[in-house]
Design an enzyme around this catalytic site. Sequence first.
Site, PDB file in Angstrom:
ATOM      1  CG  HIS A 233       0.835 -14.680  22.380  1.00  0.00           C
ATOM      2  ND1 HIS A 233       0.623 -14.599  23.733  1.00  0.00           N
ATOM      3  CD2 HIS A 233       0.355 -13.507  21.875  1.00  0.00           C
ATOM      4  CE1 HIS A 233       0.064 -13.445  24.042  1.00  0.00           C
ATOM      5  NE2 HIS A 233      -0.127 -12.765  22.921  1.00  0.00           N
TER       6      HIS A 233
ATOM      7  CB  SER B 108      -1.362  -8.892  14.711  1.00  0.00           C
ATOM      8  OG  SER B 108      -2.129  -7.882  14.080  1.00  0.00           O
TER       9      SER B 108
ATOM     10  CG  HIS C 295      -0.105 -10.899  18.509  1.00  0.00           C
ATOM     11  ND1 HIS C 295       0.971 -10.071  18.658  1.00  0.00           N
ATOM     12  CD2 HIS C 295      -0.740 -10.927  19.716  1.00  0.00           C
ATOM     13  CE1 HIS C 295       0.990  -9.597  19.905  1.00  0.00           C
ATOM     14  NE2 HIS C 295      -0.028 -10.117  20.562  1.00  0.00           N
TER      15      HIS C 295
END
Length: 424
Positions: A89, A227, A184
Amino acid sequence: MFNAAAVEVDITPPVGVKMAGYGARLKASQGIHDPLKAQILFLELNDSRAVLISMDLLAVQAQFSKNMRAAITEKTGVAEDHVLIACSHTHSGPQGFNLDDLILQETQYETLQEITCQKIAGACAWAKGLLQPAVISLGHSTIDGLGLNRNDPQKGAADHQVSVLRIDEASGKPLAVLFNYGCHPTVMGADNLQISADYPGAARSMLKELYPQVVFMFTNSAAGDVSTRFTRRSATFSEVTRLGQIMGAAVLQAMNVAESFDPQTLKARVEPIDLPLKEFPTEAETQELLAEAKDTLSRMQAEHASAGELRKIITKIEGIEVFLLQIKYYKGKEKLQSELQSIQIGPLHIVAVPGEPFSKTFLDIKQRIQPDQAILVGYANDYKGYFPESVPGLPGTYEDFVSPFSSQAALIIKELAIKLIKEK
């Protein structure tokens, strides 16, 4: 007899392709900071085989995975449902692999897809020829200073556990390490035009300095609401390196406490899943929400709010704008279809989810099973977006608006994952 092999190949795209991950990024890539890689872990137990693949890409759609699985089956004989395809990702990789994404509307690069598919299928055949007797171990560690809940860093859920699957040669020499953590890879922002694997790539580079012959592969976990927004000190490559080293240190710790287990079974299962869509408000109601959010942003800017808090309201505005597109696109639809996959290695189940589960989902799963029984892999085999769970006190986040799904979708994923883990 349990056998294993691992290889790594370069999947860096040409400079000049458009980059994935940020709608605000309007320019194509202008250079390569660090190469993108794919790792292949090939496992064999008696007559059963499974292949785990990790790639430095944002996400892949189901059709790409279908094509890759078919190519791997042709070259290796491994059944298609025994192939797991996961993405890190990174938001600093190429477009062209996730063409179904309504939000980002990626440019199609058919040649890049084909080359990547053939590289990885060939690497799987290469790995098959390297199979050797192996020992498998599982270890865990806790990480601090990398990922936090990006909507509520103080009280919001975040899974700080790093899980490590260590594969050793029969002599005890490390052969491959799969490390799994939910966060993330977005240290670099929309203004970055250099191709990069972000912090997972930096972690691999650090680890390779210590173990040059070992294949290190990263799989993302329940990262939907986690994140580096509140832990990164800057959006720079030096910060990518710093956070990658934090990740690498946690992997080393887990490697050193990993305990071997008997892989008495090796099997896989793919289950279709229906994901219910949310009930959308009217376009007028959504426009009103957008106006309110923009007013809030103006007030916060005037009050000189922190960068992290500004980012929260900016992403909320971006989410509402996507919401307006979804109201039109999903009109008349009630659900989307995808799949969950489980690869069982002895007592361990690796469960692959086609998108972005939230921390609460996996934390709940681990409360209902023996935690050492499962590794949850997000961004796997397909990409359907965020799977938010309703959290009291946190309505109207970016993820809530961007996801087309009701919170029921996350509950369905959770229950099916638990079922796959508990079934023998």
